[in-house]
Design a protein around this motif. Structure first.
Motif, mmCIF file in Angstrom:
data_model
loop_
_atom_site.group_PDB
_atom_site.id
_atom_site.type_symbol
_atom_site.label_atom_id
_atom_site.label_comp_id
_atom_site.label_asym_id
_atom_site.label_seq_id
_atom_site.Cartn_x
_atom_site.Cartn_y
_atom_site.Cartn_z
ATOM 1 N N MET A 1 -9.635 8.446 1.353
ATOM 2 C CA MET A 1 -10.328 7.707 0.153
ATOM 3 C C MET A 1 -11.935 7.886 0.396
ATOM 4 N N VAL A 2 -12.510 8.017 1.537
ATOM 5 C CA VAL A 2 -13.686 8.290 1.611
ATOM 6 C C VAL A 2 -13.989 9.763 0.735
ATOM 7 N N GLY A 3 -13.080 10.494 1.162
ATOM 8 C CA GLY A 3 -13.361 11.860 0.453
ATOM 9 C C GLY A 3 -13.032 11.608 -1.189
ATOM 10 N N ALA A 4 -12.214 10.746 -1.613
ATOM 11 C CA ALA A 4 -12.000 10.551 -2.935
ATOM 12 C C ALA A 4 -13.405 9.749 -3.616
ATOM 13 N N PHE A 5 -13.854 9.039 -2.970
ATOM 14 C CA PHE A 5 -15.191 8.508 -3.146
ATOM 15 C C PHE A 5 -16.386 9.409 -3.656
ATOM 16 N N ILE A 6 -16.202 10.204 -2.613
ATOM 17 C CA ILE A 6 -17.502 11.377 -2.543
ATOM 18 C C ILE A 6 -17.049 12.152 -3.784
ATOM 19 N N LEU B 1 3.383 5.099 13.767
ATOM 20 C CA LEU B 1 2.418 6.016 13.077
ATOM 21 C C LEU B 1 1.272 4.991 12.035
ATOM 22 N N GLN B 2 1.871 3.689 11.873
ATOM 23 C CA GLN B 2 0.954 2.612 11.097
ATOM 24 C C GLN B 2 -0.479 3.035 10.966
ATOM 25 N N SER B 3 -1.211 2.970 12.407
ATOM 26 C CA SER B 3 -2.386 2.895 12.602
ATOM 27 C C SER B 3 -3.066 4.249 12.256
ATOM 28 N N VAL B 4 -2.439 5.177 12.529
ATOM 29 C CA VAL B 4 -2.977 6.602 12.351
ATOM 30 C C VAL B 4 -2.936 6.811 10.790
ATOM 31 N N ALA B 5 -1.775 6.489 10.261
ATOM 32 C CA ALA B 5 -1.730 6.526 8.704
ATOM 33 C C ALA B 5 -2.761 5.997 8.072
ATOM 34 N N ALA B 6 -3.159 4.621 8.416
ATOM 35 C CA ALA B 6 -4.177 4.041 7.649
ATOM 36 C C ALA B 6 -5.549 4.417 8.002
ATOM 37 N N ILE B 7 -5.751 5.139 9.211
ATOM 38 C CA ILE B 7 -7.001 5.918 9.363
ATOM 39 C C ILE B 7 -7.031 7.364 8.511
ATOM 40 N N ALA B 8 -6.125 7.840 8.525
ATOM 41 C CA ALA B 8 -6.104 9.259 7.671
ATOM 42 C C ALA B 8 -6.146 8.924 6.132
ATOM 43 N N LEU B 9 -5.456 7.830 5.877
ATOM 44 C CA LEU B 9 -5.703 7.558 4.311
ATOM 45 C C LEU B 9 -7.031 6.808 3.869
ATOM 46 N N SER B 10 -7.573 6.279 4.896
ATOM 47 C CA SER B 10 -8.938 5.797 4.683
ATOM 48 C C SER B 10 -9.984 7.097 4.607
ATOM 49 N N ALA B 11 -9.599 8.240 5.366
ATOM 50 C CA ALA B 11 -10.608 9.298 5.477
ATOM 51 C C ALA B 11 -10.441 10.003 4.087
ATOM 52 N N ILE C 1 -12.358 0.114 -2.508
ATOM 53 C CA ILE C 1 -11.255 -1.410 -2.555
ATOM 54 C C ILE C 1 -10.127 -1.197 -1.606
ATOM 55 N N LEU C 2 -9.561 0.408 -1.625
ATOM 56 C CA LEU C 2 -8.522 0.620 -0.857
ATOM 57 C C LEU C 2 -8.830 0.749 0.599
ATOM 58 N N ILE C 3 -9.905 1.137 0.876
ATOM 59 C CA ILE C 3 -10.342 1.300 2.419
ATOM 60 C C ILE C 3 -10.459 -0.024 3.005
ATOM 61 N N VAL C 4 -10.641 -1.208 2.455
ATOM 62 C CA VAL C 4 -10.634 -2.563 3.151
ATOM 63 C C VAL C 4 -9.289 -3.168 3.788
ATOM 64 N N LEU D 1 0.867 -0.939 -0.151
ATOM 65 C CA LEU D 1 0.095 -0.091 0.164
ATOM 66 C C LEU D 1 0.941 1.194 0.055
ATOM 67 N N ALA D 2 2.050 1.137 0.722
ATOM 68 C CA ALA D 2 2.847 2.397 0.838
ATOM 69 C C ALA D 2 3.332 2.558 -0.775
ATOM 70 N N LEU D 3 4.018 1.597 -1.425
ATOM 71 C CA LEU D 3 4.467 1.614 -2.714
ATOM 72 C C LEU D 3 3.257 2.309 -3.594
ATOM 73 N N PHE D 4 2.143 1.662 -3.435
ATOM 74 C CA PHE D 4 0.931 2.226 -4.450
ATOM 75 C C PHE D 4 0.814 3.547 -4.163
ATOM 76 N N TYR D 5 0.576 4.121 -2.856
ATOM 77 C CA TYR D 5 0.341 5.557 -2.713
ATOM 78 C C TYR D 5 1.513 6.434 -2.873
ATOM 79 N N ALA D 6 2.659 6.109 -2.665
ATOM 80 C CA ALA D 6 3.648 6.687 -3.187
ATOM 81 C C ALA D 6 4.015 6.710 -4.698
ATOM 82 N N GLY D 7 3.785 5.679 -5.269
ATOM 83 C CA GLY D 7 4.120 5.725 -6.787
ATOM 84 C C GLY D 7 3.424 5.653 -7.528
ATOM 85 N N ALA D 8 2.033 5.191 -7.269
ATOM 86 C CA ALA D 8 1.172 5.041 -8.373
ATOM 87 C C ALA D 8 0.185 6.467 -8.028
ATOM 88 N N SER D 9 -0.060 6.895 -6.786
ATOM 89 C CA SER D 9 -0.924 7.897 -6.543
ATOM 90 C C SER D 9 -0.389 9.145 -6.333
#
Length: 145
Positions: free
Chosen positions: A97-102, A85-95, A118-121, A33-41
């Motif tokens: 992604m909610v914005g991206a979906f909306i 920071l891993q849990s906080v990061a996952a929560i922040a990225l989920s938020a 899909i990424l929220i899961v 996920l880190a590679l995806f967010y850094a590289g592809a996104s």
């Protein structure tokens, strides 16, 4: 008595092995996920690739919005790899992604709306499984305050 001790040891070893395997798989998921967010996104946004720039212009957010989202995604990708920071990061990225979906559903006509969902899961799985890091972070912040 030695039979009882031996039978208790086998399940304990199996549980330890399952736990180690689960931790390794979760860490691998975090790295992916880190590679995806850094590289592809984040990267296409931060280098103003035409595909990202066009979308943000269509939204009316311009380059400021594009760079802001890119920096947030890159920061989240890096934080996914930092144990405290891993849990906080996952929560922040989920938020995020909610914005991206909306935004995808309301402003872009549903274009690529499934991707954030899909990424929220896996992000929710990481946030829950690494929830102990929130306690560590709280202690760290309280100690410095």
């Amino acid at each position: 008595m030695s039979e009882t001790t031996a039978s208790r040891t086998v399940p304990a070893r199996a549980a330890t092995l399952r736990g180690r395997t689960a931790r390794t798989a979760l860490r691998g998921l975090q790295i992916l996920l880190a590679l995806f967010y850094a590289g592809a996104s984040a990267l296409p946004k931060l280098i103003a690739h035409p595909s990202g720039a066009e979308t943000f212009e269509r939204l009316g957010w311009g380059s400021t919005g594009m760079y802001t989202i890119g920096v947030l995604e890159l920061a989240g990708a890096i934080a996914l790899l930092i144990p405290v920071l891993q849990s906080v990061a996952a929560i922040a990225l989920s938020a995020l992604m909610v914005g991206a979906f909306i935004v995808s559903v309301t402003a872009l006509g549903g274009e690529n709306a499934a991707t954030p969902l899909i990424l929220i899961v896996p992000l929710a799985l990481i946030a829950w499984a690494r929830r102990g890091s929130l306690t560590d972070l709280r202690r760290l912040v309280a100690r410095d305050a």
